[in-house]
Scaffold this motif. Structure first.
Motif, PDB file in Angstrom:
ATOM      1  N   VAL A 125      17.047  53.710  37.126  1.00 38.84           N
ATOM      2  CA  VAL A 125      17.651  54.680  38.043  1.00 38.84           C
ATOM      3  C   VAL A 125      16.579  55.373  38.865  1.00 38.84           C
ATOM      4  CG1 VAL A 125      19.158  56.696  38.252  1.00 38.84           C
ATOM      5  CG2 VAL A 125      19.469  55.109  36.347  1.00 38.84           C
ATOM      6  N   LEU A 126      16.826  55.460  40.164  1.00 41.67           N
ATOM      7  CA  LEU A 126      15.984  56.249  41.058  1.00 41.67           C
ATOM      8  C   LEU A 126      16.852  57.361  41.645  1.00 41.67           C
ATOM      9  CD1 LEU A 126      13.283  56.630  42.622  1.00 41.67           C
ATOM     10  CD2 LEU A 126      14.290  55.168  44.407  1.00 41.67           C
ATOM     11  N   PRO A 127      16.689  58.613  41.158  1.00 44.40           N
ATOM     12  CA  PRO A 127      17.502  59.705  41.703  1.00 44.40           C
ATOM     13  C   PRO A 127      16.908  60.191  43.027  1.00 44.40           C
ATOM     14  CG  PRO A 127      16.069  60.531  39.962  1.00 44.40           C
ATOM     15  CD  PRO A 127      15.808  59.051  40.066  1.00 44.40           C
ATOM     16  N   LEU A 128      17.764  60.339  44.033  1.00 42.26           N
ATOM     17  CA  LEU A 128      17.298  60.736  45.362  1.00 42.26           C
ATOM     18  C   LEU A 128      18.228  61.783  45.955  1.00 42.26           C
ATOM     19  CD1 LEU A 128      16.512  57.187  46.812  1.00 42.26           C
ATOM     20  CD2 LEU A 128      14.807  58.935  46.223  1.00 42.26           C
ATOM     21  N   ALA A 129      17.628  62.781  46.596  1.00 44.74           N
ATOM     22  CA  ALA A 129      18.411  63.784  47.318  1.00 44.74           C
ATOM     23  C   ALA A 129      18.794  63.227  48.680  1.00 44.74           C
ATOM     24  CB  ALA A 129      17.603  65.066  47.482  1.00 44.74           C
ATOM     25  N   LEU A 130      20.082  63.319  49.015  1.00 49.35           N
ATOM     26  CA  LEU A 130      20.529  62.829  50.319  1.00 49.35           C
ATOM     27  C   LEU A 130      21.772  63.571  50.779  1.00 49.35           C
ATOM     28  CD1 LEU A 130      20.417  60.888  52.732  1.00 49.35           C
ATOM     29  CD2 LEU A 130      21.758  59.258  51.376  1.00 49.35           C
ATOM     30  N   ASP A 131      21.689  64.122  51.968  1.00 52.24           N
ATOM     31  CA  ASP A 131      22.843  64.598  52.720  1.00 52.24           C
ATOM     32  C   ASP A 131      23.077  63.540  53.790  1.00 52.24           C
ATOM     33  OD1 ASP A 131      24.601  65.707  54.528  1.00 52.24           O
ATOM     34  OD2 ASP A 131      23.572  67.632  54.673  1.00 52.24           O
ATOM     35  N   VAL A 132      24.198  62.810  53.702  1.00 47.87           N
ATOM     36  CA  VAL A 132      24.403  61.650  54.575  1.00 47.87           C
ATOM     37  C   VAL A 132      24.547  62.036  56.046  1.00 47.87           C
ATOM     38  CG1 VAL A 132      25.385  60.201  52.772  1.00 47.87           C
ATOM     39  CG2 VAL A 132      26.908  61.647  54.157  1.00 47.87           C
ATOM     40  N   THR A 133      24.760  63.315  56.337  1.00 53.01           N
ATOM     41  CA  THR A 133      24.837  63.720  57.742  1.00 53.01           C
ATOM     42  C   THR A 133      23.455  63.799  58.382  1.00 53.01           C
ATOM     43  OG1 THR A 133      24.758  66.105  57.264  1.00 53.01           O
ATOM     44  CG2 THR A 133      26.929  65.049  57.257  1.00 53.01           C
ATOM     45  N   ASP A 134      22.405  63.645  57.597  1.00 57.26           N
ATOM     46  CA  ASP A 134      21.023  63.674  58.083  1.00 57.26           C
ATOM     47  C   ASP A 134      20.533  62.224  58.239  1.00 57.26           C
ATOM     48  OD1 ASP A 134      18.252  63.849  58.408  1.00 57.26           O
ATOM     49  OD2 ASP A 134      18.039  65.523  57.008  1.00 57.26           O
ATOM     50  N   ALA A 135      20.523  61.748  59.479  1.00 55.70           N
ATOM     51  CA  ALA A 135      20.175  60.344  59.733  1.00 55.70           C
ATOM     52  C   ALA A 135      18.747  60.028  59.303  1.00 55.70           C
ATOM     53  CB  ALA A 135      20.371  60.017  61.210  1.00 55.70           C
ATOM     54  N   ALA A 136      17.825  60.950  59.539  1.00 52.65           N
ATOM     55  CA  ALA A 136      16.437  60.709  59.152  1.00 52.65           C
ATOM     56  C   ALA A 136      16.306  60.602  57.638  1.00 52.65           C
ATOM     57  CB  ALA A 136      15.549  61.825  59.688  1.00 52.65           C
ATOM     58  N   ALA A 137      17.035  61.444  56.908  1.00 49.59           N
ATOM     59  CA  ALA A 137      16.994  61.391  55.447  1.00 49.59           C
ATOM     60  C   ALA A 137      17.579  60.088  54.928  1.00 49.59           C
ATOM     61  CB  ALA A 137      17.750  62.579  54.858  1.00 49.59           C
ATOM     62  N   ALA A 138      18.610  59.581  55.600  1.00 46.98           N
ATOM     63  CA  ALA A 138      19.184  58.293  55.193  1.00 46.98           C
ATOM     64  C   ALA A 138      18.134  57.193  55.275  1.00 46.98           C
ATOM     65  CB  ALA A 138      20.390  57.959  56.064  1.00 46.98           C
ATOM     66  N   ALA A 139      17.384  57.174  56.382  1.00 47.40           N
ATOM     67  CA  ALA A 139      16.336  56.162  56.547  1.00 47.40           C
ATOM     68  C   ALA A 139      15.231  56.334  55.512  1.00 47.40           C
ATOM     69  CB  ALA A 139      15.762  56.246  57.954  1.00 47.40           C
ATOM     70  N   THR A 140      14.862  57.580  55.221  1.00 47.96           N
ATOM     71  CA  THR A 140      13.787  57.855  54.267  1.00 47.96           C
ATOM     72  C   THR A 140      14.164  57.420  52.852  1.00 47.96           C
ATOM     73  OG1 THR A 140      12.986  59.716  55.590  1.00 47.96           O
ATOM     74  CG2 THR A 140      12.368  59.670  53.254  1.00 47.96           C
ATOM     75  N   THR A 141      15.397  57.722  52.439  1.00 48.52           N
ATOM     76  CA  THR A 141      15.797  57.390  51.070  1.00 48.52           C
ATOM     77  C   THR A 141      15.988  55.881  50.893  1.00 48.52           C
ATOM     78  OG1 THR A 141      18.091  57.937  51.689  1.00 48.52           O
ATOM     79  CG2 THR A 141      16.835  59.612  50.495  1.00 48.52           C
ATOM     80  N   LEU A 142      16.471  55.211  51.918  1.00 52.90           N
ATOM     81  CA  LEU A 142      16.577  53.752  51.832  1.00 52.90           C
ATOM     82  C   LEU A 142      15.185  53.113  51.735  1.00 52.90           C
ATOM     83  CD1 LEU A 142      19.514  53.212  54.288  1.00 52.90           C
ATOM     84  CD2 LEU A 142      19.347  52.097  52.061  1.00 52.90           C
TER      85      LEU A 142
END
Length: 283
Positions: free
Chosen positions: A50-67
């Motif tokens: 498991v890799l736990p990651l913080a993500l608010d999907v409304t933040d496009a930059a965060a989506a790219a970073t977590t992927l």
């Protein structure tokens, strides 16, 4: 061979059930949530899977970073699941515009953000699978009180159909999941029910009462296990309705659409330049 899953909204509901099903199948999971502490028990049980990651999907930059973080940690991303979403219940007429927009921002734009960010990663590795959580309401529609939610779900279907044709040469597959009523907190703690004016008691009010009083028939754990097996297939359906009631609704609606299109086919064709004028079907 094990796969790597990236799942939004992993802290509860379908997201959590799917994370558990994938982990129990021996796969690896990037479990995202607004607060990754909410998936700490998964880390305790499954460790490095498991890799736990913080993500608010409304933040496009965060989506790219977590992927990208998922790819860096596990070497690749095989399955991207857009599950995060919620609904509030109120008539369109009386829903505050900012509430309507916030729901749409999460339910549609969140899916757009994660899907878009996933494409270059999946293309570079030669393909992958994207699972989009819609709803049977995103196929049938018309549920009083769910204007923003169902508009977003219809949008997800349209977006995914275009993505599927655009990215097919990259080996990217898509599955739109259309659940009916399931025993999650979608209609519980996750949902705000607004004041229902008297004019909407028989429509929106009836839906609110049904959601409060009728237990959902669907088991999210069973659905998650079905989805893990389905994603593992070589031939993936474009859409999967889950839940017996949802399947009946979807089939009845499709039959109604075919009957209506057939009844009006001659009228539709008569709009062409060379076509003769025809009478409308009788009332």
């Amino acid at each position: 061979m094990s796969s790597t899953w990236f799942i939004t909204g992993s802290s509860r509901g379908f997201g959590r059930a799917l994370a558990l099903a994938a982990l129990r199948a021996g796969d690896r999971v990037a479990a995202t949530a607004r607060d990754p502490q909410q998936v700490s028990d998964l880390v305790e049980e499954f460790g490095a899977q498991v890799l736990p990651l913080a993500l608010d999907v409304t933040d496009a930059a965060a989506a790219a970073t977590t992927l990208a973080a998922t790819r860096d940690a596990f070497g690749r991303v095989d399955v991207v699941v857009n599950n995060a979403g919620y609904a509030n219940l109120a008539p369109i007429e009386t829903t505050a515009e900012d509430d309507f927009r916030r729901q749409f921002e999460t339910n549609f734009w969140g899916v757009h953000n994660v899907s878009k960010a996933a494409i270059p990663i999946l293309r570079a590795q030669g393909g992958g699978t994207v699972v989009q959580f819609s709803s049977v309401g995103g196929r049938v529609g018309g549920t009083p009180g769910l204007g923003s939610y169902q508009a977003a779900k219809f949008g997800i279907d349209g977006l995914t159909r275009v993505l599927a044709t655009e990215t097919a040469p990259f080996g990217i597959r898509y599955l739109v999941v259309e659940p009916g009523g399931f025993a999650t907190d979608w209609a519980g703690a996750s949902m705000d029910v607004g004041t229902v004016p008297d004019e909407y008691r028989s429509t929106v009010g009836a839906v609110a009462e049904r959601l409060r009083s009728s237990p959902a028939a669907g088991d999210p754990d069973r659905a998650a296990e079905i989805l893990v097996r389905t994603v593992g297939r070589e031939r993936l359906p474009s859409h999967l309705v889950i839940g017996a009631g949802a399947a009946r609704l979807a089939i009845a609606y499709s039959e109604q659409q075919i009957a209506e299109a057939t009844a009006w086919e001659a009228v539709s064709a008569s709009a062409d330049f060379a076509a003769p004028r025809v009478e409308l079907p009788s009332d």
